[in-house]
Design an enzyme around this catalytic site. Structure first.
Site, PDB file in Angstrom:
ATOM      1  CG  HIS B 254      31.040  42.177  44.490  1.00  0.00           C
ATOM      2  ND1 HIS B 254      29.672  42.030  44.408  1.00  0.00           N
ATOM      3  CD2 HIS B 254      31.566  40.982  44.122  1.00  0.00           C
ATOM      4  CE1 HIS B 254      29.380  40.795  44.014  1.00  0.00           C
ATOM      5  NE2 HIS B 254      30.524  40.136  43.825  1.00  0.00           N
ATOM      6  CD  GLU B 255      35.358  40.319  43.659  1.00  0.00           C
ATOM      7  OE1 GLU B 255      35.421  39.261  44.319  1.00  0.00           O
ATOM      8  OE2 GLU B 255      34.615  40.457  42.660  1.00  0.00           O
ATOM      9  CG  HIS B 258      32.846  37.248  47.095  1.00  0.00           C
ATOM     10  ND1 HIS B 258      31.842  36.320  47.231  1.00  0.00           N
ATOM     11  CD2 HIS B 258      32.559  37.937  45.951  1.00  0.00           C
ATOM     12  CE1 HIS B 258      30.978  36.442  46.229  1.00  0.00           C
ATOM     13  NE2 HIS B 258      31.389  37.425  45.441  1.00  0.00           N
ATOM     14  CD  GLU B 284      27.260  37.441  44.018  1.00  0.00           C
ATOM     15  OE1 GLU B 284      28.341  36.799  44.146  1.00  0.00           O
ATOM     16  OE2 GLU B 284      27.139  38.411  43.245  1.00  0.00           O
TER      17      GLU B 284
END
Lengths: 489, 489
Positions: B254-255, B258, B284
Site C-alpha cells: 500500500h505505502e 503512494h 489512494e
C-alpha cells in the site's frame, strides 16, 4: 508585551528553526538515501535563507534598542542576540552569498584534489575563499585584526594573540614530551578482530556509563561521528572498525561529552540563546575531559579492560596496566584526527600558525604546502609523504572555517584546567572510575559548568567552574605526569 | 526576471520548506526519542508559521496578478499557487490559530476518551472543532455548501453532492455482496507465528518487486505505516505482527503505491506544485491498485504463496487457490483500517454521510454516537459493542479532518477505473504477476498517470489515464466478479 518579551518570542522560534536545520544535517549523515542529495541541498539552502533573514530582521534591532534586562539571564540573552544581529548585519549580503557559493564549490574541488593528491588544483579556489573571508572579516572588524574577527565566530572573546601566546608555551614542552616518549619501547597494540555488534553494545554501555540520556537522544552509526542538537533532542553517532574497537569506544565517549553538555543545560534555557554550549572551545573541553582525562585514565581503563574481556574474551593484553599503556599508546602518524593525546595539539598548533599567517597576509596560498611540510618535519621529525597526509587532509579550509582549528586545542587546555579542579573537588574519583562510575565527575561538571549553557562568556564559564583563569599549565602537567608514568620517563 | 519566474523561485523555496516539515513528521514517527516531544511541537509550530506566512505573502498576490503562463505546466503551477493563496488568505488568522490550538487539544482528549470508552467527555471539544471548521468553510465559500469547501482541501473540485451520488450507488450492492459472502463458508485463516525479521525481509522484496526505488527512499518501522515526502526522497514505513504477516506485506505494498506515485512524477516538476500527487483520492487510487487489484490478485498471490513457503516453510495452507481465498478472506469486524476490500467502503460511506450531516447542521454532535450505531447495525447487521469500536475509533474528526474520509473510497473507485483500463492495455498482466513481475502494470500507471503529478485536476488525471470519466461501476464489477469466484456465489 515588553520589547524583551517580544524579542524572546521571536528568538524562540528562530532557535526552533535552528534545531530543525541541525536535524536535517543529522538526517543527511545517518538516514538520508543517497539519491536525495540535490533536493537536500535546496532544503538546506531554504532553511539558511530563513534563518539569515530572521537574524537581520529589523524588528530585532528595534527590540534590542528598547529591551531592558531584568536579570543576568536576560542580560546574557540580549548579549547573544545583539552580537549575532550586529555581526550578521555588518556583512554585505553579496559577500555572504559569494562565500556560500564559493565554499560549496571549494569543498567539492578539495575532495577531488585530495583524491588526486594534487595541491595545485585546489589553490586557486582556496585563494578565493581566503580573500572572501578576509573581506568578511574587514566588514565585521574594520581595522582590527581580521583573524580575531573570524575566531570570534567560534570562540567569542578569544584573540589570535592570546591563543598564540598560550600555544607558544605548549609547543616546546609537547615536542619534547613526544620525543622522549618515542625514544622508549612502544606498548603492545591491539591485534585481531572485534565483533562489530559487540562493539556497538559496549559502546552504548559506555554512553550510558557517562550519563548519556537516551530519552532525549539516540545513537546511530555515521562515517564521521558527531553530536547534534540542543535541548530535549541531542543525538550522537559512532562508528565501528573491526580491528580497532577503541575508535568506536572513544568516539562514543567523546560525543557523549558534547551531548552531556547540551543535555546538562538548565531547562529554563530551552530554545533560547543560552540553551546551547557557549563556544566551540568550551564544548571541546567537555568532549575531551570525558574522552581523555576520564575515559583514558588508569582507573577507568581498568574497568574497561574487564568490560572488553567480558565482551570479546581474551584479546591478548595481559592485565590492566598493559591495557592502560595500549589505550594510551603514542605512535607516529600524519593524521590529526587519529592522533593521541600528546601529539594531537601539535597538529592543531601547526594549522593555527599557518592559517593566522594566511589571513594576516604573511603567508601566500602558493607557499602553504611548503610551510606545512617544513613545520611538520620540525615538530614530528619526519616528512609528509603526500598531500592527503598533509595540507589536504582536513576539510576545514575548503569550507572557509578559518579560526575553527584553535578551538580544538583550547578545549584540551580547558579540559586540563577542569580536570585539576575536579580532582580537588572529588578526592575519591579514581575509586569511582575503577567501578565504571562517572557520576561524581559528570555531576561536578554539570553542576559547575554544563548547566549554565551560554550564561557567561567562554572564559568566564571556565573561570567560574575552576576558580582560576584558564592557562595551559594544567594540561601540560597532566600530560607530562601521565605519560612519564606510562613510559617510565 | 518575469513575474512568473519570481513567483516560481519563491515557490520552490516554499516547497523545499514543506518537504522539511514533512521530514520532521517522519522523524517523529520513526526516530525521535520520546523525551523530545515538547521541543518537536515547537519546531512544528515554527515551520507551520513560516509556511503560512509564505502562503499569504502579499508578493505572491502581486506575482499572480502579473504572471502570464507560457504553457500548460506554467498554467497548472499558477492554478495551484493561486488556489492555495486565495484560500489561505480568506481564512482569518484568528480562526486558523484557534483551529490549530483546538484540534491539538481535541486530539489529546479524543485519545483519553477512547481509552476510557467515554464518548461524552469528547463531545464538547468535538462540537468546538465542528463549529470552527464551519466558520472556516463559511469564510472560504461564503454561502456555498460548507462541506464542499472542506472537501476541496483534500480533493480539489469534488463536491459532497457528486460523491454522495456515487456512494449511494455503491452502498446497496456492497451491502448485498457482503451479505452473500458471509452466508458462505469462510476460507481458512493463517495460524501460527511468523518470524518478524523474515517478514521484514520479504516485505522489502515486495517493495522492490513493486518498483520502490530505495536510492530515493528507505523503509523503516512505524506504529501506523505511512509514506512521506516527494521528489528525490520518498520514505515508507511498515510494521510487523508475529501472527499476521499479511499486515506487514500489504501495508508495505500500500505505502509503495503512494511512494511510487511520488517517485514516478516527471523530474521537471521537482519542488514545484506539480511535483506531488494531485489529491488524496488520486493518491489512494495508487496505493489501492498496488495493494488490492494487483497485490491481492489470484496471479500475484500465487507468486506470493511461493515466496512465503520459501521464507516460512509449510504454514498450513494447502495450495495457491486456498492461499488466494485466505488473503481475500471476508469476516466481521468493527475497525475500518482492518477491513477487507468488500467491507472497507461501507465503513467509509458511514463516516461520509455522518460528517456531511454534521457540517450541514442536519445532525447534532450529541446525536452522533446513536447515528453511528444505527447505521453500523443497518449495514453490517450487528451492533457496535463499545465506542472504541465505533464512533471513537478514528483520529480524523478530533483533528478537524472533515472531508478526508471520502477520499479513501474515491481512491478505490478510481483504482477500479484504472484497473479496467490497465487490463485492456496489458493483456498479459496475469502471466507477469504470476512471476512476481509488476513492471508492465507499474510502468503503465507511471506512463499514464504518475508522471503528470499535479498537471491536471484530479478527475482529469483519471480521465486522461483511462479515457473515460470515472464512475463507481468498474469497482463494483471487479469486486462482484472477484468475490463471486472466490466464494462460489
Amino acid at each position: 508585551m515588553t520589547a524583551y518579551d517580544a524579542l524572546m518570542q521571536f528568538q524562540r522560534e528562530t532557535e526552533a528553526l535552528g534545531q530543525i536545520a541541525g536535524r536535517l544535517g543529522w538526517d543527511q549523515e545517518t538516514m538520508m538515501p543517497e539519491g536525495a542529495t540535490p533536493q537536500r541541498a535546496e532544503e538546506h539552502g531554504a532553511m539558511a535563507n530563513i534563518l539569515h533573514a530572521r537574524r537581520i530582521d529589523p524588528r530585532v534591532g528595534e527590540w534590542l534598542a528598547k529591551a531592558e534586562p531584568a536579570d543576568d539571564v536576560a542580560a546574557a540573552n540580549l548579549r547573544h542576540i545583539g552580537r549575532s544581529f550586529e555581526r550578521t548585519a555588518k556583512v554585505p549580503a553579496a559577500i555572504a552569498a559569494e562565500l556560500a557559493k564559493t565554499t560549496s564549490l571549494a569543498h567539492r574541488i578539495w575532495a577531488q584534489s585530495r583524491a588526486d593528491e594534487d595541491v595545485a588544483s585546489f589553490l586557486p579556489i582556496l585563494q578565493k575563499v581566503v580573500d572572501l573571508r578576509k573581506e568578511e572579516a574587514a566588514a565585521v572588524a574594520g581595522d582590527a585584526d581580521p583573524y580575531d574577527a573570524l575566531l570570534d565566530d567560534y570562540e567569542p572573546g578569544a584573540t589570535g594573540a592570546s591563543l598564540g601566546a598560550m600555544f607558544d608555551a605548549l609547543r616546546p614542552r609537547l615536542v619534547a614530551l613526544r620525543a622522549a616518549i618515542l625514544d622508549r619501547p612502544a606498548p603492545a597494540q591491539l591485534s585481531g578482530s572485534f565483533d562489530e555488534a559487540a562493539q556497538l553494545k559496549l559502546s552504548e554501555k559506555l554512553a550510558l556509563a557517562f550519563g548519556y540520556n537516551t530519552n532525549h537522544g539516540r545513537i546511530d552509526k555515521a562515517v564521521h561521528p558527531f553530536s547534534s542538537g540542543s535541548g530535549l533532542d541531542v543525538r550522537i553517532t559512532t562508528r565501528t572498525n573491526p580491528t580497532d574497537p577503541f575508535n568506536c569506544f572513544y568516539s562514543t565517549i567523546h560525543e557523549v561529552g558534547h551531548a552531556a553538555y547540551e543535555q546538562g543545560i538548565d531547562p529554563q534555557h530551552l530554545l533560547t540563546p543560552l540553551g546551547a554550549g557557549v563556544s566551540m572551545g568550551v564544548h571541546e573541553s567537555q568532549s575531551r575531559i570525558y574522552e581523555n582525562q576520564l575515559g583514558r585514565s588508569r582507573a577507568f581503563t581498568g574497568w574497561l579492560y574487564g568490560q572488553m574481556r567480558d565482551a570479546f574474551g581474551d584479546f591478548g593484553i595481559a592485565d590492566e596496566d598493559a591495557f592502560y599503556a595500549t589505550v594510551n599508546r603514542v605512535s607516529d602518524g600524519f593524521i590529526r584526527t587519529e592522533a593521541d593525546e600528546v601529539q594531537y595539539n601539535l597538529h592543531v598548533l601547526l594549522r593555527f600558525d599557518l592559517e593566522r599567517a594566511l589571513i594576516a597576509g604573511d603567508l601566500a596560498v602558493n607557499d602553504l604546502e611548503a610551510a606545512w611540510n617544513d613545520r611538520f618535519k620540525a615538530d614530528f621529525g619526519y616528512a609528509v609523504d603526500r598531500p592527503s597526509n598533509g595540507v589536504l587532509q582536513d576539510v576545514h579550509w575548503s569550507e572557509g572555517l578559518f579560526g575553527y582549528f584553535p578551538t580544538y586545542t583550547l578545549g584540551n587546555v580547558y579540559a586540563g584546567c577542569l580536570h585539576t579542579a575536579l580532582r580537588d573537588a572529588v578526592p575519591g574519583l579514581d575509586a569511582d572510575l575503577a567501578r565504571g562510575d562517572t557520576s561524581a565527575a559528570t555531576g561536578w561538571l554539570r553542576e559547575n559548568l554544563q548547566q549554565f549553557g551560554g550564561l557567561r562568556t567562554p572564559i568566564d564559564t571556565i573561570t567560574h567552574a575552576t576558580g582560576t583563569k584558564p592557562s595551559e599549565g594544567p594540561l601540560l602537567d597532566y600530560l607530562e605526569d601521565k605519560f612519564s608514568s606510562i613510559y617510565g620517563l
